[in-house]
Write a protein that holds these residues in place. Structure first.
Motif, PDB file in Angstrom:
ATOM      1  N   GLU A   6       0.921  -1.340   0.186  1.00  0.00           N
ATOM      2  CA  GLU A   6      -0.102  -0.123  -0.245  1.00  0.00           C
ATOM      3  C   GLU A   6       0.809   1.172   0.014  1.00  0.00           C
ATOM      4  OE1 GLU A   6      -2.316  -3.108   3.203  1.00  0.00           O
ATOM      5  OE2 GLU A   6      -0.352  -1.902   2.614  1.00  0.00           O
ATOM      6  N   GLY A   8       0.572   5.552   0.353  1.00  0.00           N
ATOM      7  CA  GLY A   8      -0.345   7.141  -0.462  1.00  0.00           C
ATOM      8  C   GLY A   8      -1.034   7.666   0.992  1.00  0.00           C
ATOM      9  N   ARG A  19      -5.557   9.649  -2.013  1.00  0.00           N
ATOM     10  CA  ARG A  19      -5.799   9.040  -2.392  1.00  0.00           C
ATOM     11  C   ARG A  19      -4.300   7.456  -1.913  1.00  0.00           C
ATOM     12  NH1 ARG A  19      -6.089   9.041  -9.325  1.00  0.00           N
ATOM     13  NH2 ARG A  19      -7.644   9.742  -8.310  1.00  0.00           N
ATOM     14  N   SER A  21      -2.925   3.634  -2.241  1.00  0.00           N
ATOM     15  CA  SER A  21      -2.635   2.498  -3.887  1.00  0.00           C
ATOM     16  C   SER A  21      -2.373   1.676  -3.362  1.00  0.00           C
ATOM     17  CB  SER A  21      -2.125   2.825  -4.299  1.00  0.00           C
ATOM     18  OG  SER A  21      -2.494   4.616  -5.374  1.00  0.00           O
ATOM     19  N   CYS A  22      -2.895   0.899  -4.121  1.00  0.00           N
ATOM     20  CA  CYS A  22      -2.347  -1.247  -3.527  1.00  0.00           C
ATOM     21  C   CYS A  22      -1.922  -1.545  -4.788  1.00  0.00           C
ATOM     22  CB  CYS A  22      -3.599  -1.841  -3.165  1.00  0.00           C
ATOM     23  SG  CYS A  22      -3.532  -3.657  -2.548  1.00  0.00           S
ATOM     24  N   VAL A  23      -0.757  -2.604  -4.830  1.00  0.00           N
ATOM     25  CA  VAL A  23      -0.738  -3.505  -6.120  1.00  0.00           C
ATOM     26  C   VAL A  23      -0.141  -5.013  -5.599  1.00  0.00           C
ATOM     27  CG1 VAL A  23       2.023  -2.375  -6.046  1.00  0.00           C
ATOM     28  CG2 VAL A  23       1.190  -3.586  -7.631  1.00  0.00           C
ATOM     29  N   TRP A  36      -9.776  -2.877   0.525  1.00  0.00           N
ATOM     30  CA  TRP A  36      -9.906  -1.821   1.914  1.00  0.00           C
ATOM     31  C   TRP A  36     -10.117  -1.955   2.217  1.00  0.00           C
ATOM     32  CZ3 TRP A  36      -4.955   0.263   0.869  1.00  0.00           C
ATOM     33  CH2 TRP A  36      -5.048   1.138  -0.400  1.00  0.00           C
ATOM     34  N   ARG A  71     -10.289   0.065 -10.273  1.00  0.00           N
ATOM     35  CA  ARG A  71      -9.259  -0.258 -10.148  1.00  0.00           C
ATOM     36  C   ARG A  71      -8.681  -1.549 -11.587  1.00  0.00           C
ATOM     37  NH1 ARG A  71     -11.225  -6.850  -8.086  1.00  0.00           N
ATOM     38  NH2 ARG A  71      -9.922  -7.664  -9.066  1.00  0.00           N
ATOM     39  N   THR A  77      -4.263  -3.450  -9.631  1.00  0.00           N
ATOM     40  CA  THR A  77      -3.753  -2.503  -8.845  1.00  0.00           C
ATOM     41  C   THR A  77      -4.996  -1.972  -8.074  1.00  0.00           C
ATOM     42  OG1 THR A  77      -3.896  -0.760 -10.373  1.00  0.00           O
ATOM     43  CG2 THR A  77      -1.886  -1.529  -9.476  1.00  0.00           C
ATOM     44  N   THR A  79      -7.095   1.341  -5.890  1.00  0.00           N
ATOM     45  CA  THR A  79      -7.290   2.724  -5.819  1.00  0.00           C
ATOM     46  C   THR A  79      -8.256   2.953  -4.659  1.00  0.00           C
ATOM     47  OG1 THR A  79      -7.541   3.914  -7.727  1.00  0.00           O
ATOM     48  CG2 THR A  79      -5.431   3.294  -7.028  1.00  0.00           C
ATOM     49  N   GLN A  81      -9.629   6.404  -3.579  1.00  0.00           N
ATOM     50  CA  GLN A  81      -9.513   7.915  -3.764  1.00  0.00           C
ATOM     51  C   GLN A  81     -10.748   8.204  -2.212  1.00  0.00           C
ATOM     52  OE1 GLN A  81      -8.234   9.865  -4.916  1.00  0.00           O
ATOM     53  NE2 GLN A  81      -8.814  11.903  -4.050  1.00  0.00           N
ATOM     54  N   CYS A  95      -4.489  -2.839   2.570  1.00  0.00           N
ATOM     55  CA  CYS A  95      -5.677  -3.272   1.333  1.00  0.00           C
ATOM     56  C   CYS A  95      -5.953  -5.271   1.719  1.00  0.00           C
ATOM     57  CB  CYS A  95      -4.286  -3.141   0.367  1.00  0.00           C
ATOM     58  SG  CYS A  95      -4.536  -4.232  -2.058  1.00  0.00           S
TER      59      CYS A  95
END
Length: 122
Positions: A6, A8, A19, A21-23, A36, A71, A77, A79, A81, A95
């Motif tokens: 994760e 942000g 925002r 983010s997760c990958v 999330w 997504r 990934t 996200t 917002q 995440c």
């Protein structure tokens, strides 16, 4: 072997935006649910938002109208917002992904990121 990272999180004033983010990486065949969760001090971990592989979404009531999940399946990934943030949004955000790993035998998995801290304060 599947991992989530994760990014942000941070400090933001009430009314501000962040925002997240997760990958996901590793031997992934597919990810069904990705989203999330958050855990605030003294509270139970709760779902914030998730999206299925076909685009269906679930939001916590407290997040509806303020948060938007998106997504990218090709990049694995997701996200989040977050707008109009409130002090009550302060929490560690995690995440989460549920899917199927690409191994000798395909098998289901559920993995969590280590969490990213969101602090909403003036």
């Amino acid at each position: 072997q599947v991992q989530l990272v994760e990014s942000g999180g941070g400090l933001v004033q009430p009314g501000g935006s962040l925002r997240l983010s997760c990958v996901a990486s590793g031997r992934i065949l597919s990810i069904n649910d990705m989203g999330w969760y958050r855990q605030a001090p003294g509270k139970e971990r709760e779902l914030v938002a998730l999206m299925t592989s076909i685009g269906r979404t679930n939001y916590a009531d407290s997040a509806k109208g303020r948060f938007t999940i998106s997504r990218d399946n090709a990049k694995n990934t997701v996200t989040l917002q977050m707008n109009s943030l409130k002090p009550e949004d302060t929490a560690v955000y995690f995440c989460n992904a549920k899917g199927v790993s690409r191994s000798l035998v395909s098998r289901p998995f559920e993995v969590w990121g280590k969490g990213t801290l969101v602090t909403v304060s003036s």
